[in-house]
Design a protein around this motif. Structure first.
Motif, PDB file in Angstrom:
ATOM      1  N   ASN A   1     -44.376  -9.242 -21.727  1.00  0.00           N
ATOM      2  CA  ASN A   1     -43.977  -8.152 -22.614  1.00  0.00           C
ATOM      3  C   ASN A   1     -45.217  -7.325 -22.946  1.00  0.00           C
TER       4      ASN A   1
ATOM      5  N   GLU B   1     -37.848  -1.750 -14.073  1.00  0.00           N
ATOM      6  CA  GLU B   1     -37.436  -3.149 -14.107  1.00  0.00           C
ATOM      7  C   GLU B   1     -36.490  -3.506 -12.965  1.00  0.00           C
TER       8      GLU B   1
ATOM      9  N   GLY C   1     -36.160   2.893 -15.885  1.00  0.00           N
ATOM     10  CA  GLY C   1     -37.428   2.181 -15.864  1.00  0.00           C
ATOM     11  C   GLY C   1     -37.586   1.443 -14.552  1.00  0.00           C
TER      12      GLY C   1
ATOM     13  N   VAL D   1     -42.726 -13.079 -16.660  1.00  0.00           N
ATOM     14  CA  VAL D   1     -42.497 -11.752 -17.238  1.00  0.00           C
ATOM     15  C   VAL D   1     -43.369 -11.607 -18.480  1.00  0.00           C
TER      16      VAL D   1
ATOM     17  N   PRO E   1     -38.467  -6.791 -21.430  1.00  0.00           N
ATOM     18  CA  PRO E   1     -38.314  -8.039 -20.676  1.00  0.00           C
ATOM     19  C   PRO E   1     -36.879  -8.556 -20.623  1.00  0.00           C
TER      20      PRO E   1
ATOM     21  N   CYS F   1     -43.946  -2.328 -14.298  1.00  0.00           N
ATOM     22  CA  CYS F   1     -42.727  -1.530 -14.339  1.00  0.00           C
ATOM     23  C   CYS F   1     -42.995  -0.209 -15.061  1.00  0.00           C
TER      24      CYS F   1
ATOM     25  N   THR G   1     -43.662  -5.458 -18.342  1.00  0.00           N
ATOM     26  CA  THR G   1     -42.564  -4.580 -18.726  1.00  0.00           C
ATOM     27  C   THR G   1     -42.535  -4.349 -20.227  1.00  0.00           C
TER      28      THR G   1
ATOM     29  N   HIS H   1     -42.095   3.260 -17.017  1.00  0.00           N
ATOM     30  CA  HIS H   1     -41.111   3.549 -18.058  1.00  0.00           C
ATOM     31  C   HIS H   1     -41.461   4.895 -18.690  1.00  0.00           C
TER      32      HIS H   1
ATOM     33  N   LEU I   1     -34.851  -8.286 -17.415  1.00  0.00           N
ATOM     34  CA  LEU I   1     -35.213  -9.102 -16.264  1.00  0.00           C
ATOM     35  C   LEU I   1     -34.706 -10.536 -16.367  1.00  0.00           C
TER      36      LEU I   1
ATOM     37  N   ILE J   1     -44.697  -9.919 -13.713  1.00  0.00           N
ATOM     38  CA  ILE J   1     -44.062  -8.629 -13.948  1.00  0.00           C
ATOM     39  C   ILE J   1     -44.374  -8.176 -15.372  1.00  0.00           C
TER      40      ILE J   1
END
Length: 226
Positions: A37, A141, A139, A35, A10, A111, A7, A113, A13, A5
């Motif tokens: 960043n 997420e 967002g 995850v 983070p 994700c 994002t 945003h 999440l 993921i």
């Protein structure tokens, strides 16, 4: 199954991806969730991931460079079956899509945003766009968490009772029938006698009838889609 993921926040999440079924599935080795960043893939001191849109519209847009770097790094390490972007104008997410994704080995979820992402990301990097409903979130997420949870829980072995996942709502385009537990009577309210009968054929028939009736009343569109 592995889910990556991407994002810009983070922290959003951390809790939902490390509790309950998702936590147990990762501990048992049935799923891996990482995850990333997006700010780690920037090249300026301010770790900038957004910029003003061309054309003078309001809002900010996610830059293409950090997203490209992150996705290309992941793709250099393994093959991915889908690269998903959470977007209000993607396909509407449902149980059938969750089932489809659960059969894959590796997926990436980007994700969304700000006002959106540079459209070239969607044109050249994304293979699937998914919406979890006709509304806008701050967002993507939370949408990513919804996708991860719904997919991981139906991976064989992820939950203790696999039959439970197979009888969830929407698996056969029907809502689930009513369920009850002890006590059999509370405040004068009785559990349907058929559930106490021990006649499993009758119980199954009752459950099928209830599932159809509830779907016909509450979500007739599901029956129309069958």
């Amino acid at each position: 199954m592995r889910i990556d993921i991407i994002t810009v926040v983070p922290e959003l999440l951390a809790s939902p991806l490390n509790e309950s079924i998702l936590k147990r599935a990762q501990e048992s080795g049935h799923a891996e969730i990482y995850v990333h960043n997006l700010r780690d893939y920037t090249d300026d001191k301010r770790r900038t991931v957004d910029d003003y849109p061309f054309g003078g519209e309001a809002g900010m847009v996610m830059k293409i460079e950090p997203v490209y770097r992150c996705i290309e790094k992941l793709k250099s390490e393994r093959d991915y079956d889908e690269i998903i972007f959470t977007s209000p104008d993607g396909i509407t997410y449902n149980q059938h899509e969750a089932n489809r994704l659960s059969l894959m080995k590796n997926i990436i979820i980007l994700c969304g945003h700000y006002k959106g992402v540079d459209y070239r990301i969607r044109e050249h990097l994304i293979t699937r766009e998914i919406s979890i409903g006709d509304y806008v979130l701050t967002g993507g997420e939370l949408a990513a968490c919804v996708i991860a949870d719904s997919v991981v829980r139906i991976i064989p072995g992820a939950i203790g009772d696999e039959a439970s996942a197979l009888t969830d709502c929407f698996q056969d385009n029907l809502l689930a029938p009513p369920v009850y537990t002890r006590p059999a009577e509370f405040n004068g309210w009785r559990v349907p006698e058929v559930l106490l009968s021990g006649n499993f054929a009758e119980i199954e028939r009752w459950q099928e009838e209830q599932a159809f009736e509830r779907t016909q009343t509450l979500r007739p569109d599901l029956i129309a889609d069958k």
